[in-house]
Motif scaffolding. Sequence first.
Motif, PDB file in Angstrom:
ATOM      1  N   TYR A 204      17.371  12.522   6.738  1.00  0.00           N
ATOM      2  CA  TYR A 204      16.111  11.947   7.197  1.00  0.00           C
ATOM      3  C   TYR A 204      15.177  11.693   6.007  1.00  0.00           C
ATOM      4  CZ  TYR A 204      12.014  11.383  10.214  1.00  0.00           C
ATOM      5  OH  TYR A 204      10.913  10.893  10.846  1.00  0.00           O
ATOM      6  N   LEU A 205      15.125  12.653   5.087  1.00  0.00           N
ATOM      7  CA  LEU A 205      14.307  12.480   3.889  1.00  0.00           C
ATOM      8  C   LEU A 205      14.797  11.306   3.053  1.00  0.00           C
ATOM      9  CD1 LEU A 205      13.799  16.192   2.759  1.00  0.00           C
ATOM     10  CD2 LEU A 205      12.043  14.645   3.607  1.00  0.00           C
ATOM     11  N   ALA A 206      16.116  11.179   2.916  1.00  0.00           N
ATOM     12  CA  ALA A 206      16.668  10.064   2.150  1.00  0.00           C
ATOM     13  C   ALA A 206      16.259   8.732   2.768  1.00  0.00           C
ATOM     14  CB  ALA A 206      18.187  10.177   2.091  1.00  0.00           C
ATOM     15  N   ALA A 207      16.271   8.651   4.105  1.00  0.00           N
ATOM     16  CA  ALA A 207      15.852   7.424   4.772  1.00  0.00           C
ATOM     17  C   ALA A 207      14.375   7.135   4.506  1.00  0.00           C
ATOM     18  CB  ALA A 207      16.105   7.533   6.276  1.00  0.00           C
ATOM     19  N   MET A 208      13.551   8.191   4.522  1.00  0.00           N
ATOM     20  CA  MET A 208      12.122   8.006   4.246  1.00  0.00           C
ATOM     21  C   MET A 208      11.904   7.529   2.813  1.00  0.00           C
ATOM     22  SD  MET A 208      10.064  11.037   6.146  1.00  0.00           S
ATOM     23  CE  MET A 208       8.548  10.179   5.745  1.00  0.00           C
ATOM     24  N   PHE A 209      12.656   8.110   1.863  1.00  0.00           N
ATOM     25  CA  PHE A 209      12.491   7.725   0.467  1.00  0.00           C
ATOM     26  C   PHE A 209      12.936   6.287   0.234  1.00  0.00           C
ATOM     27  CE2 PHE A 209      12.984  12.421  -0.917  1.00  0.00           C
ATOM     28  CZ  PHE A 209      11.701  12.652  -0.469  1.00  0.00           C
ATOM     29  N   THR A 210      13.946   5.838   0.990  1.00  0.00           N
ATOM     30  CA  THR A 210      14.338   4.437   0.908  1.00  0.00           C
ATOM     31  C   THR A 210      13.160   3.553   1.314  1.00  0.00           C
ATOM     32  OG1 THR A 210      16.642   4.986   1.412  1.00  0.00           O
ATOM     33  CG2 THR A 210      15.960   2.701   1.742  1.00  0.00           C
ATOM     34  N   GLY A 211      12.476   3.963   2.389  1.00  0.00           N
ATOM     35  CA  GLY A 211      11.286   3.224   2.811  1.00  0.00           C
ATOM     36  C   GLY A 211      10.200   3.236   1.760  1.00  0.00           C
ATOM     37  N   PHE A 212      10.000   4.406   1.111  1.00  0.00           N
ATOM     38  CA  PHE A 212       9.008   4.497   0.040  1.00  0.00           C
ATOM     39  C   PHE A 212       9.343   3.531  -1.092  1.00  0.00           C
ATOM     40  CE2 PHE A 212       7.961   9.173   1.121  1.00  0.00           C
ATOM     41  CZ  PHE A 212       6.966   8.756   1.967  1.00  0.00           C
ATOM     42  N   ARG A 213      10.625   3.528  -1.497  1.00  0.00           N
ATOM     43  CA  ARG A 213      11.039   2.654  -2.596  1.00  0.00           C
ATOM     44  C   ARG A 213      10.809   1.184  -2.235  1.00  0.00           C
ATOM     45  NH1 ARG A 213      14.739   5.302  -6.102  1.00  0.00           N
ATOM     46  NH2 ARG A 213      13.793   7.334  -6.528  1.00  0.00           N
ATOM     47  N   LEU A 214      11.113   0.821  -0.998  1.00  0.00           N
ATOM     48  CA  LEU A 214      10.897  -0.561  -0.574  1.00  0.00           C
ATOM     49  C   LEU A 214       9.419  -0.921  -0.624  1.00  0.00           C
ATOM     50  CD1 LEU A 214      13.368  -0.814   2.444  1.00  0.00           C
ATOM     51  CD2 LEU A 214      13.597  -1.914   0.211  1.00  0.00           C
ATOM     52  N   ARG A 215       8.581   0.025  -0.163  1.00  0.00           N
ATOM     53  CA  ARG A 215       7.132  -0.244  -0.206  1.00  0.00           C
ATOM     54  C   ARG A 215       6.635  -0.335  -1.646  1.00  0.00           C
ATOM     55  NH1 ARG A 215       7.074   3.222   4.324  1.00  0.00           N
ATOM     56  NH2 ARG A 215       6.402   5.028   3.134  1.00  0.00           N
ATOM     57  N   GLN A 216       7.167   0.543  -2.522  1.00  0.00           N
ATOM     58  CA  GLN A 216       6.765   0.486  -3.927  1.00  0.00           C
ATOM     59  C   GLN A 216       7.174  -0.832  -4.561  1.00  0.00           C
ATOM     60  OE1 GLN A 216       8.668   4.029  -5.394  1.00  0.00           O
ATOM     61  NE2 GLN A 216       6.882   5.312  -5.034  1.00  0.00           N
ATOM     62  N   THR A 217       8.381  -1.300  -4.227  1.00  0.00           N
ATOM     63  CA  THR A 217       8.847  -2.575  -4.754  1.00  0.00           C
ATOM     64  C   THR A 217       7.950  -3.705  -4.282  1.00  0.00           C
ATOM     65  OG1 THR A 217      11.128  -1.773  -4.776  1.00  0.00           O
ATOM     66  CG2 THR A 217      10.808  -4.154  -4.846  1.00  0.00           C
ATOM     67  N   GLU A 218       7.575  -3.645  -3.001  1.00  0.00           N
ATOM     68  CA  GLU A 218       6.676  -4.659  -2.450  1.00  0.00           C
ATOM     69  C   GLU A 218       5.320  -4.623  -3.142  1.00  0.00           C
ATOM     70  OE1 GLU A 218       4.598  -5.934   1.788  1.00  0.00           O
ATOM     71  OE2 GLU A 218       5.894  -4.175   1.677  1.00  0.00           O
ATOM     72  N   ILE A 219       4.813  -3.416  -3.382  1.00  0.00           N
ATOM     73  CA  ILE A 219       3.511  -3.283  -4.050  1.00  0.00           C
ATOM     74  C   ILE A 219       3.573  -3.857  -5.456  1.00  0.00           C
ATOM     75  CG2 ILE A 219       1.921  -1.587  -5.042  1.00  0.00           C
ATOM     76  CD1 ILE A 219       2.442   0.131  -2.541  1.00  0.00           C
ATOM     77  N   LEU A 220       4.652  -3.524  -6.200  1.00  0.00           N
ATOM     78  CA  LEU A 220       4.783  -4.035  -7.559  1.00  0.00           C
ATOM     79  C   LEU A 220       4.885  -5.556  -7.569  1.00  0.00           C
ATOM     80  CD1 LEU A 220       7.266  -1.429  -9.089  1.00  0.00           C
ATOM     81  CD2 LEU A 220       4.831  -1.688  -9.613  1.00  0.00           C
ATOM     82  N   ALA A 221       5.513  -6.111  -6.539  1.00  0.00           N
ATOM     83  CA  ALA A 221       5.709  -7.557  -6.494  1.00  0.00           C
ATOM     84  C   ALA A 221       4.452  -8.301  -6.065  1.00  0.00           C
ATOM     85  CB  ALA A 221       6.851  -7.899  -5.539  1.00  0.00           C
ATOM     86  N   ASN A 222       3.609  -7.666  -5.268  1.00  0.00           N
ATOM     87  CA  ASN A 222       2.499  -8.387  -4.644  1.00  0.00           C
ATOM     88  C   ASN A 222       1.106  -7.905  -5.037  1.00  0.00           C
ATOM     89  OD1 ASN A 222       4.137 -10.122  -2.887  1.00  0.00           O
ATOM     90  ND2 ASN A 222       4.687  -8.211  -1.869  1.00  0.00           N
ATOM     91  N   TYR A 223       0.998  -6.720  -5.639  1.00  0.00           N
ATOM     92  CA  TYR A 223      -0.323  -6.154  -5.891  1.00  0.00           C
ATOM     93  C   TYR A 223      -0.526  -5.817  -7.370  1.00  0.00           C
ATOM     94  CZ  TYR A 223      -0.709  -5.668  -0.840  1.00  0.00           C
ATOM     95  OH  TYR A 223      -0.752  -5.924   0.499  1.00  0.00           O
ATOM     96  N   ASP A 224      -1.764  -5.905  -7.775  1.00  0.00           N
ATOM     97  CA  ASP A 224      -2.140  -5.507  -9.121  1.00  0.00           C
ATOM     98  C   ASP A 224      -2.172  -3.983  -9.185  1.00  0.00           C
ATOM     99  OD1 ASP A 224      -3.368  -5.636 -11.777  1.00  0.00           O
ATOM    100  OD2 ASP A 224      -5.164  -4.934 -10.732  1.00  0.00           O
ATOM    101  N   PRO A 225      -1.415  -3.342 -10.077  1.00  0.00           N
ATOM    102  CA  PRO A 225      -1.319  -1.880 -10.070  1.00  0.00           C
ATOM    103  C   PRO A 225      -2.626  -1.164 -10.402  1.00  0.00           C
ATOM    104  CG  PRO A 225      -0.204  -2.811 -11.997  1.00  0.00           C
ATOM    105  CD  PRO A 225      -0.553  -3.956 -11.101  1.00  0.00           C
ATOM    106  N   LEU A 226      -3.517  -1.793 -11.143  1.00  0.00           N
ATOM    107  CA  LEU A 226      -4.768  -1.137 -11.517  1.00  0.00           C
ATOM    108  C   LEU A 226      -5.779  -1.155 -10.380  1.00  0.00           C
ATOM    109  CD1 LEU A 226      -6.628   0.171 -13.643  1.00  0.00           C
ATOM    110  CD2 LEU A 226      -7.316  -2.144 -14.325  1.00  0.00           C
ATOM    111  N   THR A 227      -5.981  -2.309  -9.768  1.00  0.00           N
ATOM    112  CA  THR A 227      -7.046  -2.455  -8.766  1.00  0.00           C
ATOM    113  C   THR A 227      -6.541  -2.409  -7.327  1.00  0.00           C
ATOM    114  OG1 THR A 227      -6.809  -4.862  -8.754  1.00  0.00           O
ATOM    115  CG2 THR A 227      -8.324  -3.902 -10.387  1.00  0.00           C
ATOM    116  N   GLN A 228      -5.213  -2.517  -7.135  1.00  0.00           N
ATOM    117  CA  GLN A 228      -4.594  -2.591  -5.804  1.00  0.00           C
ATOM    118  C   GLN A 228      -4.986  -3.851  -5.040  1.00  0.00           C
ATOM    119  OE1 GLN A 228      -2.213  -0.229  -5.032  1.00  0.00           O
ATOM    120  NE2 GLN A 228      -2.673   0.294  -7.159  1.00  0.00           N
ATOM    121  N   LEU A 229      -5.549  -4.843  -5.750  1.00  0.00           N
ATOM    122  CA  LEU A 229      -5.802  -6.149  -5.143  1.00  0.00           C
ATOM    123  C   LEU A 229      -4.527  -6.988  -5.227  1.00  0.00           C
ATOM    124  CD1 LEU A 229      -9.255  -7.020  -6.756  1.00  0.00           C
ATOM    125  CD2 LEU A 229      -8.857  -6.075  -4.472  1.00  0.00           C
ATOM    126  N   PHE A 230      -4.496  -8.093  -4.491  1.00  0.00           N
ATOM    127  CA  PHE A 230      -3.394  -9.048  -4.653  1.00  0.00           C
ATOM    128  C   PHE A 230      -3.305  -9.471  -6.116  1.00  0.00           C
ATOM    129  CE2 PHE A 230      -3.201 -10.921  -0.081  1.00  0.00           C
ATOM    130  CZ  PHE A 230      -2.283  -9.930   0.271  1.00  0.00           C
TER     131      PHE A 230
END
Length: 385
Positions: A204-230
Amino acid sequence: MSKENNQDPRDREIEELRREVLYLRRTAEMTAGRLLLADTQAIAIRHELEQKRRGFGLMADLAVSLGRETDYESVFVSVSRRINAALNMQRTAVLAPDPDGGFSAAVLQGYPAEEQKEILARRIDIAPEMLDPSSPVLITGADDEERLRSVREALALPYLVSSPVMLYDNVVALLVTGRLVEERPYLPRLGKSDVETVQTVSVYLAAMFTGFRLRQTEILANYDPLTQLFNHRSTTESLRQTLEHAGRNGYHAAALFVDLDGFKEVNDTYGHAAGDLVLRIVSERLVNCVRDSDIVGRIGGDEFAVILSHISQPEDAAGIAAKIIEKLSEPMEVQGERCQVGASIGIAIYPEHGRDESTLLQAADDAMYTVKNSGKNAYRYAGKV
């Protein structure tokens, strides 16, 4: 005449009764033995069912509660606390792999403060058999004293269950839970159901971490890491979608190109850490100046874009620009120092100044540079002289 024929009928009756009593006694003993065995089996089954009930209850609780967690550490702590409560475990440890091949404790639940401090500073060598996801480790009082002795001593857990948390065939954590003592009737022995539950939790934890990684990848692709803006890409894509919607519905939209005035001086005077803090404060102020339906993005250095998704008339953008200049010009406290920036803003209106995102942003950028070259800290519409 035989001896039996000479026997008194009364004696024969007594002898027959004696043999019958003996037979009944043996039958009763055999029945009692079977009943004792059945009772023992029933106790084992009840214990197994109780373990499974606790395991199912734990998983149901985790499924409901962990959906709200957003980082590894909070998930580890939450899981550890619930394992201890649901499975009658006294201690739970989550170990994370180190770059040198060892492991170190990431979370310790149920440990005294001093013991936690000591274990957190310790490097722990994990035997390969503890890292096999198909075969979780179970250590009980019946096990060989030498088996995994170093891990048992390092975690102060003589009785334990462990299962690795696997992600993309790599161990991202090792979940270890167990007890200091295991004495009936106060605590049931660790068993197969506990192993199954801990293994299920690790999956179950592994499945959650997969979700975390996907969200992190999405954030890196779409958001500015300093301000969290687009970031620039997401801002441009959002502007494209806004213009398509405005075109279908026949209303105005606006792009504001915002460049900070005086930001270089802040960086030069107070350093880049202070400059980063200023950019985060500016980002918050920009978001607070617009509606929830509008979009704020950081498109480079100290440059921002504001997309007004639906305005009644072109003049409405001027009110937002004036508000932004006012808010960004307010002094801010940065690392104990008082500093101030301004903003030069170019405004481009759809469809007057452009019908696609590239043209509209370029028009707003050109207007912003006109402001920069004619005094700063003001706004201007595209095409205005």
